[in-house]
Design a protein around this motif. Structure first.
Motif, PDB file in Angstrom:
ATOM      1  N   LEU A 117      25.203  24.963  29.391  1.00  0.00           N
ATOM      2  CA  LEU A 117      26.222  25.903  29.865  1.00  0.00           C
ATOM      3  C   LEU A 117      25.735  26.631  31.114  1.00  0.00           C
ATOM      4  O   LEU A 117      26.488  26.823  32.075  1.00  0.00           O
ATOM      5  CB  LEU A 117      26.558  26.908  28.761  1.00  0.00           C
ATOM      6  N   SER A 118      24.463  27.008  31.123  1.00  0.00           N
ATOM      7  CA  SER A 118      23.893  27.689  32.278  1.00  0.00           C
ATOM      8  C   SER A 118      23.927  26.785  33.511  1.00  0.00           C
ATOM      9  O   SER A 118      24.256  27.234  34.614  1.00  0.00           O
ATOM     10  CB  SER A 118      22.452  28.100  31.967  1.00  0.00           C
ATOM     11  N   VAL A 119      23.578  25.515  33.327  1.00  0.00           N
ATOM     12  CA  VAL A 119      23.617  24.559  34.438  1.00  0.00           C
ATOM     13  C   VAL A 119      25.048  24.374  34.924  1.00  0.00           C
ATOM     14  O   VAL A 119      25.309  24.343  36.128  1.00  0.00           O
ATOM     15  CB  VAL A 119      22.992  23.217  34.016  1.00  0.00           C
ATOM     16  N   ALA A 120      26.003  24.295  33.997  1.00  0.00           N
ATOM     17  CA  ALA A 120      27.410  24.120  34.378  1.00  0.00           C
ATOM     18  C   ALA A 120      27.908  25.323  35.171  1.00  0.00           C
ATOM     19  O   ALA A 120      28.609  25.166  36.179  1.00  0.00           O
ATOM     20  CB  ALA A 120      28.264  23.914  33.133  1.00  0.00           C
ATOM     21  N   ILE A 121      27.543  26.513  34.749  1.00  0.00           N
ATOM     22  CA  ILE A 121      27.970  27.717  35.473  1.00  0.00           C
ATOM     23  C   ILE A 121      27.328  27.754  36.860  1.00  0.00           C
ATOM     24  O   ILE A 121      27.974  28.085  37.853  1.00  0.00           O
ATOM     25  CB  ILE A 121      27.620  28.984  34.658  1.00  0.00           C
ATOM     26  N   GLY A 122      26.044  27.387  36.932  1.00  0.00           N
ATOM     27  CA  GLY A 122      25.366  27.349  38.223  1.00  0.00           C
ATOM     28  C   GLY A 122      25.994  26.359  39.179  1.00  0.00           C
ATOM     29  O   GLY A 122      26.187  26.651  40.362  1.00  0.00           O
ATOM     30  N   ARG A 123      26.350  25.186  38.661  1.00  0.00           N
ATOM     31  CA  ARG A 123      26.993  24.185  39.530  1.00  0.00           C
ATOM     32  C   ARG A 123      28.385  24.633  39.966  1.00  0.00           C
ATOM     33  O   ARG A 123      28.797  24.374  41.097  1.00  0.00           O
ATOM     34  CB  ARG A 123      27.072  22.850  38.794  1.00  0.00           C
ATOM     35  N   PHE A 124      29.106  25.315  39.069  1.00  0.00           N
ATOM     36  CA  PHE A 124      30.431  25.822  39.426  1.00  0.00           C
ATOM     37  C   PHE A 124      30.318  26.851  40.549  1.00  0.00           C
ATOM     38  O   PHE A 124      31.068  26.810  41.526  1.00  0.00           O
ATOM     39  CB  PHE A 124      31.102  26.445  38.204  1.00  0.00           C
ATOM     40  N   ILE A 125      29.363  27.783  40.428  1.00  0.00           N
ATOM     41  CA  ILE A 125      29.190  28.804  41.458  1.00  0.00           C
ATOM     42  C   ILE A 125      28.759  28.168  42.778  1.00  0.00           C
ATOM     43  O   ILE A 125      29.221  28.552  43.856  1.00  0.00           O
ATOM     44  CB  ILE A 125      28.184  29.868  40.977  1.00  0.00           C
ATOM     45  N   GLU A 126      27.884  27.171  42.692  1.00  0.00           N
ATOM     46  CA  GLU A 126      27.458  26.465  43.904  1.00  0.00           C
ATOM     47  C   GLU A 126      28.652  25.780  44.577  1.00  0.00           C
ATOM     48  O   GLU A 126      28.829  25.873  45.797  1.00  0.00           O
ATOM     49  CB  GLU A 126      26.401  25.427  43.545  1.00  0.00           C
ATOM     50  N   ALA A 127      29.487  25.115  43.794  1.00  0.00           N
ATOM     51  CA  ALA A 127      30.677  24.460  44.355  1.00  0.00           C
ATOM     52  C   ALA A 127      31.626  25.482  44.961  1.00  0.00           C
ATOM     53  O   ALA A 127      32.254  25.232  45.999  1.00  0.00           O
ATOM     54  CB  ALA A 127      31.385  23.653  43.269  1.00  0.00           C
ATOM     55  N   LEU A 128      31.725  26.636  44.329  1.00  0.00           N
ATOM     56  CA  LEU A 128      32.590  27.692  44.850  1.00  0.00           C
ATOM     57  C   LEU A 128      32.090  28.184  46.205  1.00  0.00           C
ATOM     58  O   LEU A 128      32.877  28.349  47.144  1.00  0.00           O
ATOM     59  CB  LEU A 128      32.616  28.845  43.839  1.00  0.00           C
TER      60      LEU A 128
ATOM     61  N   MET B 191      33.973  27.898  49.860  1.00  0.00           N
ATOM     62  CA  MET B 191      34.229  29.067  50.727  1.00  0.00           C
ATOM     63  C   MET B 191      33.638  28.847  52.113  1.00  0.00           C
ATOM     64  O   MET B 191      34.269  29.185  53.122  1.00  0.00           O
ATOM     65  CB  MET B 191      33.626  30.334  50.105  1.00  0.00           C
ATOM     66  N   PHE B 192      32.429  28.270  52.171  1.00  0.00           N
ATOM     67  CA  PHE B 192      31.820  28.007  53.480  1.00  0.00           C
ATOM     68  C   PHE B 192      32.619  26.970  54.258  1.00  0.00           C
ATOM     69  O   PHE B 192      32.759  27.067  55.476  1.00  0.00           O
ATOM     70  CB  PHE B 192      30.378  27.538  53.322  1.00  0.00           C
ATOM     71  N   ARG B 193      33.176  25.969  53.565  1.00  0.00           N
ATOM     72  CA  ARG B 193      33.969  24.943  54.243  1.00  0.00           C
ATOM     73  C   ARG B 193      35.240  25.559  54.819  1.00  0.00           C
ATOM     74  O   ARG B 193      35.629  25.278  55.956  1.00  0.00           O
ATOM     75  CB  ARG B 193      34.305  23.832  53.255  1.00  0.00           C
TER      76      ARG B 193
END
Length: 51
Positions: free
Chosen positions: A4-15, A19-21
């Motif tokens: 779950l921690s990895v999934a949340i981290g990947r979601f935040i990274e994708a977010l 935003m940068f794009r």
């Protein structure tokens, strides 16, 4: 729990990447618009001075 921690981290990274794009695209559009206005202004001055 770690999954779950990895999934949340990947979601935040994708977010952040999304935003940068969007911010990069917006900055490129604004820079292109400013460049087009400068070119139009210089061209108009050249045409008016030519007469």
């Amino acid at each position: 729990m770690i999954g779950l921690s990895v999934a949340i981290g990947r979601f935040i990274e994708a977010l952040f990447w999304a935003m940068f794009r969007v911010a990069g695209g917006l900055a490129a559009a604004i820079a292109g618009g400013v460049l087009a206005l400068i070119i139009a202004y210089v061209g108009l001055r050249w045409l008016l001075r030519r007469r």
